[in-house]
Write an enzyme that holds these catalytic residues in place. Structure first.
Site, PDB file in Angstrom:
ATOM      1  N   HIS A 619       0.801  -1.215   0.000  1.00 47.10           N
ATOM      2  CA  HIS A 619       0.000   0.000   0.000  1.00 47.10           C
ATOM      3  C   HIS A 619       0.841   1.275   0.000  1.00 47.10           C
ATOM      4  O   HIS A 619       0.328   2.354  -0.259  1.00 47.10           O
ATOM      5  CB  HIS A 619      -1.024  -0.008   1.151  1.00 47.10           C
ATOM      6  CG  HIS A 619      -0.482   0.420   2.473  1.00 47.10           C
ATOM      7  ND1 HIS A 619      -0.150  -0.471   3.464  1.00 47.10           N
ATOM      8  CD2 HIS A 619      -0.230   1.634   2.979  1.00 47.10           C
ATOM      9  CE1 HIS A 619       0.291   0.202   4.518  1.00 47.10           C
ATOM     10  NE2 HIS A 619       0.244   1.481   4.247  1.00 47.10           N
ATOM     11  N   ASP A 670      -0.721  -7.399   1.630  1.00 44.70           N
ATOM     12  CA  ASP A 670      -0.068  -6.089   1.651  1.00 44.70           C
ATOM     13  C   ASP A 670       1.446  -6.261   1.795  1.00 44.70           C
ATOM     14  O   ASP A 670       2.029  -6.028   2.861  1.00 44.70           O
ATOM     15  CB  ASP A 670      -0.642  -5.265   2.811  1.00 44.70           C
ATOM     16  CG  ASP A 670      -0.233  -3.806   2.734  1.00 44.70           C
ATOM     17  OD1 ASP A 670       0.325  -3.392   1.689  1.00 44.70           O
ATOM     18  OD2 ASP A 670      -0.487  -3.078   3.714  1.00 44.70           O
ATOM     19  N   GLY A 762       2.944   6.087   8.960  1.00 47.27           N
ATOM     20  CA  GLY A 762       4.376   6.302   8.735  1.00 47.27           C
ATOM     21  C   GLY A 762       5.219   5.099   9.129  1.00 47.27           C
ATOM     22  O   GLY A 762       6.384   5.009   8.792  1.00 47.27           O
ATOM     23  N   SER A 764       4.164   2.065   8.304  1.00 46.99           N
ATOM     24  CA  SER A 764       3.830   1.064   7.288  1.00 46.99           C
ATOM     25  C   SER A 764       5.038   0.548   6.545  1.00 46.99           C
ATOM     26  O   SER A 764       5.965   1.298   6.260  1.00 46.99           O
ATOM     27  CB  SER A 764       2.897   1.683   6.247  1.00 46.99           C
ATOM     28  OG  SER A 764       1.625   1.686   6.758  1.00 46.99           O
ATOM     29  N   GLY A 765       4.977  -0.728   6.236  1.00 47.67           N
ATOM     30  CA  GLY A 765       6.072  -1.341   5.499  1.00 47.67           C
ATOM     31  C   GLY A 765       7.210  -1.767   6.407  1.00 47.67           C
ATOM     32  O   GLY A 765       8.066  -2.545   6.026  1.00 47.67           O
TER      33      GLY A 765
HETATM   34  N1  ARG Z   1      -1.244   2.345   7.059  1.00 47.81           N
HETATM   35  C1  ARG Z   1      -0.369   2.982   7.959  1.00 47.81           C
HETATM   36  C2  ARG Z   1       0.801   3.627   7.227  1.00 47.81           C
HETATM   37  O1  ARG Z   1       0.699   3.851   6.053  1.00 47.81           O
HETATM   38  C3  ARG Z   1       0.103   2.090   9.046  1.00 47.81           C
HETATM   39  C4  ARG Z   1      -0.988   1.874   9.991  1.00 47.81           C
HETATM   40  C5  ARG Z   1      -0.668   0.984  11.094  1.00 47.81           C
HETATM   41  N2  ARG Z   1      -1.657   1.290  12.040  1.00 47.81           N
HETATM   42  C6  ARG Z   1      -1.818   0.702  13.186  1.00 47.81           C
HETATM   43  N3  ARG Z   1      -2.712   1.161  13.998  1.00 47.81           N
HETATM   44  N4  ARG Z   1      -1.081  -0.320  13.537  1.00 47.81           N
HETATM   45  O2  ARG Z   1       1.777   4.022   7.808  1.00 47.81           O
END
Ligand code: ARG
Length: 817
Positions: A619, A670, A762, A764-765
């Site tokens: 994503h 993902d 932030g 993510s990944g």
């Molecule tokens: N989608 C989010 C990103 O782009 C990460 C979200 C993770 N959220 C969580 N509550 N664990 O950074």
């Protein structure tokens, strides 16, 4: 009219009465100051002067706009764009008296002398058939004692396409020879006699061309009490854009200068805003002691000169203006760093590079000779070690430490050396270029028969507290404290490293206390829970990979295990949310160049899985992030404010592979692979994480760790320093219920029902990693994917379950990882 080569601004004239020349049109003229005081100027002449100025300005602007357009076109189709070549140096005039006024750039004495000498330099170049068409501008920028030393700068402008052709003409050697013969001919009899052998010339960075005519120049002299100075606009908490300032810093002969930055807040990107300090009054490339940008802890940045002069330059780009700096300059007696004799005794003592932890001065040689009484040996532990200039191919030719015939340079994790006999000689050398903090060395006498009383003796020579043994941290530097951490042959090694009698294994009772002795998959046929060796054999034990015990007869469970380990760093502290440097060496920060932004910023995390491949989340690469060219990967990064730290490495991305079944609505699958443009070199701060086998089990309740530079609370700001937090693996059925059925088998939940600890925007990944004991290897269990808000109660974090995409990773990395 001359142009600013950097960002298209016309260069202003020097105030402070500085003398300079506009080059090629040869219309150089000394600023005439008399009219303001002496003449009665009529209204008519004022008005006509204003009109003339307006006309001239509009002509200039019109010309300038045309020039810019021309330049833009040129750079589009060819390389006829001109580039500056800047040189700087000094020479000596003898039989001339140095008067203190010569230090002040606004004094009459300075102006007269610099103007006269400047004319000679300019003349030399403009009347030479070889140089005339390239010569652009020059200036005498400073004087110092001895009889008089004259500091100068010269700039040439050369078409890019001619650069190669002119390489030898514009080499420092040719220019030196040329200037030497010209000035020798001239002799400069009115102002002392030119001493040819004293003439030096260095090349200077292109950007310093702007300093030749900078109107922002100051001279600061320090005496017995310290002086302070600040960047322009400091009182308003913001420096102006597009500045190019210089401070000529001076002390008394025989002293050294120390600069301490009590405030240092600049933009992170050193190509925009920076401070650079030179160990001389001129910005010669190889006299640069330090180039800094970003933010520094108050007082943490200190720089020392090798003599009584420094030049500080400060450049700012056209946007993002910060507070700037406030510096305190002190004069120190010249550092004594010659031959030092030391005696090692039972009690630990230490020595350091001069001024540690401030930067050591350039051009320094020190020798420490350590002795110890008969029967004893000497151990020296270097617990901090930071020398400048990373070297190619591990040869230390710049700044280095030499002991027992071995040279050490760049940055090193803690290490020790031991004497063979009763003496040990330690040498330190710094060249005239960049400097750093230096080292702290602790020396002690030891008994060769019992080198580490009450402690664990590492093979590396270090002694570490016994509680650090088998704690999954490589405290010895050579990992010797993490070897042989298993139990005796008639014992079973529990997951928590306890030892139990082998007979208690699989007896229906949790003898280990963590259930690991009861995770027994007895049976002779393979089930899909079993680890499969390459030869097809099955291993019944859970998670046999990289546990330091060969389980497969072909040893494939113990192959590719140089992963998931970290090296003890001297800054290690216990507790806290900030990660320690080098604690998560597989963590990557991905910076995305967004359409409207001036420069790339941290957007997602990733993990190193091999020298060529990173794992991240699909994503992150939707819409605006599809193009690999828009991303930069940072390795060895601790703080987002320190992208230029020497241990930090940046790589381009060659290819982004997102999972074919990735669903942007549900975040199923993902996962993404990033192929690097060039392979990374592993260091203490840059290492890969272990990928778990498809069958690897991360049990519910296990405490694992998440890391990232994401928001520190829901809708909050992003972290600057890498953050770490422990989260528990959650039960799938429970998680599905909590997330209203929105989860799939590719998702793994982790967190706490009560909330409070979670990944966030932030992150993510980035990695969710779990350590396997007793081996101490860390495995990538998950990739930060999504959540509902952050850290809310009953809303755990969702991670891509790496075991479910393990074979996809293998296939798509061309069976490399
Ligand atoms: N989608 C989010 C990103 O782009 C990460 C979200 C993770 N959220 C969580 N509550 N664990 O950074």
């Amino acid at each position: 009219m001359d142009k600013d080569s950097r960002n298209g601004r016309p260069i202003g004239t020097g105030d402070e009465g500085q003398v300079f020349i506009m080059g090629t049109n040869n219309q150089s003229r000394r600023p005439d100051r008399r009219w303001t005081t002496k003449q009665t100027v009529s209204l008519v002449s004022v008005v006509s002067a204003i009109i003339v100025i307006i006309i001239l300005t509009s002509v200039a602007v019109w010309y300038f706009a045309g020039y810019l357009q021309e330049k833009a076109e040129e750079s589009h189709e060819g390389n006829d764009e001109k580039v500056p070549r800047v040189y700087t140096g000094y020479f000596k005039l003898k039989d001339m008296e140095f008067v203190p006024e010569l230090e002040s750039r606004s004094s009459m004495a300075f102006n007269q002398l610099s103007w006269e000498i400047h004319k000679k330099i300019k003349n030399a170049f403009t009347s030479s058939s070889a140089f005339a068409s390239y010569y652009n501008v020059s200036a005498v920028t400073a004087f110092s004692q001895g009889s008089v030393l004259v500091y100068y700068m010269v700039m040439f402008q050369v078409k890019k396409s001619d650069l190669e052709l002119l390489q030898s003409l514009l080499s420092v050697d040719i220019i030196r020879e040329f200037l030497m013969s010209e000035l020798t001919r001239d002799r400069m009899t009115n102002h002392g006699v030119f001493v040819p052998s004293s003439l030096t010339i260095y090349s200077s960075d292109e950007k310093t061309a702007l300093l030749i005519q900078s109107s922002c120049s100051k001279t600061i002299r320090v005496g017995s009490s310290p002086v302070q100075f600040t960047s322009p606009g400091f009182e308003n908490d913001q420096y102006p854009p597009n500045s190019e300032c210089q401070w000529f810093l001076r002390g008394s002969p025989g002293k050294q200068l120390q600069l301490n930055f009590q405030v240092f807040e600049l933009e992170d990107d050193c190509s925009q805003d920076f401070v650079e300090v030179f160990d001389m009054l001129i910005p010669a490339k190889n006299k640069s002691i330090s180039l800094e940008c970003g933010k520094q802890q108050p007082g943490s940045l200190s720089l020392t000169s090798s003599s009584n002069m420094l030049l500080l330059i400060f450049f700012t780009g056209n946007q993002h203006n910060f507070r700037g700096f406030k510096a305190k300059m002190t004069q120190l007696p010249a550092s004594k760093c010659g031959n030092v004799d030391l005696e090692a005794v039972e009690e630990e003592k230490n020595f350091t590079t001069p001024f540690f932890p401030s930067h050591y001065p350039p051009n320094t040689q020190c020798v420490w000779k350590i002795q110890v009484k008969a029967g004893k040996r000497i151990r020296v532990v270097f617990s901090r070690f930071e020398l400048e200039e990373p070297v190619e191919e591990d040869v230390c030719i710049k700044d280095y430490l030499e002991v027992l015939g071995t040279r050490y340079c760049a940055e090193q994790a803690i290490f020790a050396v031991r004497s063979v006999g009763q003496t040990l000689e330690v040498r330190f050398h710094s060249d005239d270029f960049l400097t750093s903090r230096g080292f702290l060395a602790e020396y002690v006498a030891f008994d060769p028969d019992n080198p580490c009383p009450g402690k664990f003796a590492c093979r590396s020579g270090l002694c570490v507290p016994t509680i650090r043994r088998c704690d999954t941290w490589n405290d010895c530097g050579d990992n010797s404290d993490e070897l042989d951490c298993n139990c005796r042959s008639n014992e079973f090694t529990c997951g928590n490293r306890n030892c139990i009698e082998s007979s208690k294994y699989c007896n229906g009772h949790d003898d280990c206390g963590d259930g690991s002795d009861e995770a027994c998959n007895a049976g002779s046929t393979c089930t899909d829970k079993d680890f499969k060796c390459l030869d097809g054999d099955c291993v019944k034990k859970i998670n046999p990979e990289c546990d330091n015990q060969p389980d497969c007869s072909d040893n494939t469970d113990e192959e590719n295990c140089d992963c998931g380990m970290r090296v003890y760093q001297p800054t290690r502290v216990v507790g806290g949310q900030d990660a320690e440097k080098g604690e998560f060496p597989w963590q990557v920060s991905l910076h995305l160049q967004e359409y409207h932004a001036s420069h790339p910023t941290h957007t997602c995390g990733a993990s190193i899985i091999s020298e060529r491949w990173l794992v991240s989340a699909s994503h992150c690469f939707q819409e605006g992030g599809k193009d690999p060219k828009l991303w930069k990967a940072y390795f060895g990064l601790h703080s987002q404010n320190a992208l230029d730290d020497e241990e930090v490495v940046r790589h381009d991305i060659k290819r982004i592979i997102t999972h074919g079944s990735y669903n942007s609505w549900t975040y199923d699958f993902d996962i993404a692979l990033l192929e690097l443009e060039s392979p990374i070199r592993y260091t203490y701060q840059i290492r890969p994480i272990c990928l778990p086998a498809m069958t690897h089990n991360f049990p519910v309740g296990k405490s694992c760790t998440i890391t990232g530079w994401g928001s520190t609370k829901e809708r909050g700001p992003a972290a600057r320093v890498l953050q770490k937090a422990d989260v528990n693996i959650m039960n799938d059925t429970l998680c599905k219920k909590l997330m209203d059925g929105d989860t799939t088998h590719r998702m793994l939940c982790a967190g706490f029902l009560e909330g409070g600890i979670d990944a966030c925007q932030g992150d993510s990944g980035g990695p969710l990693v779990c350590v396997e004991l007793p081996s101490g290897h860390w495995f990538l269990a998950g990739v930060v994917s999504w959540g509902e808000g952050c850290a809310r109660a009953n809303k755990p974090g969702l991670y891509t379950r790496v075991t479910t995409v393990r074979s996809w990773i293998y296939t798509n990395t061309d069976n490399e990882v």
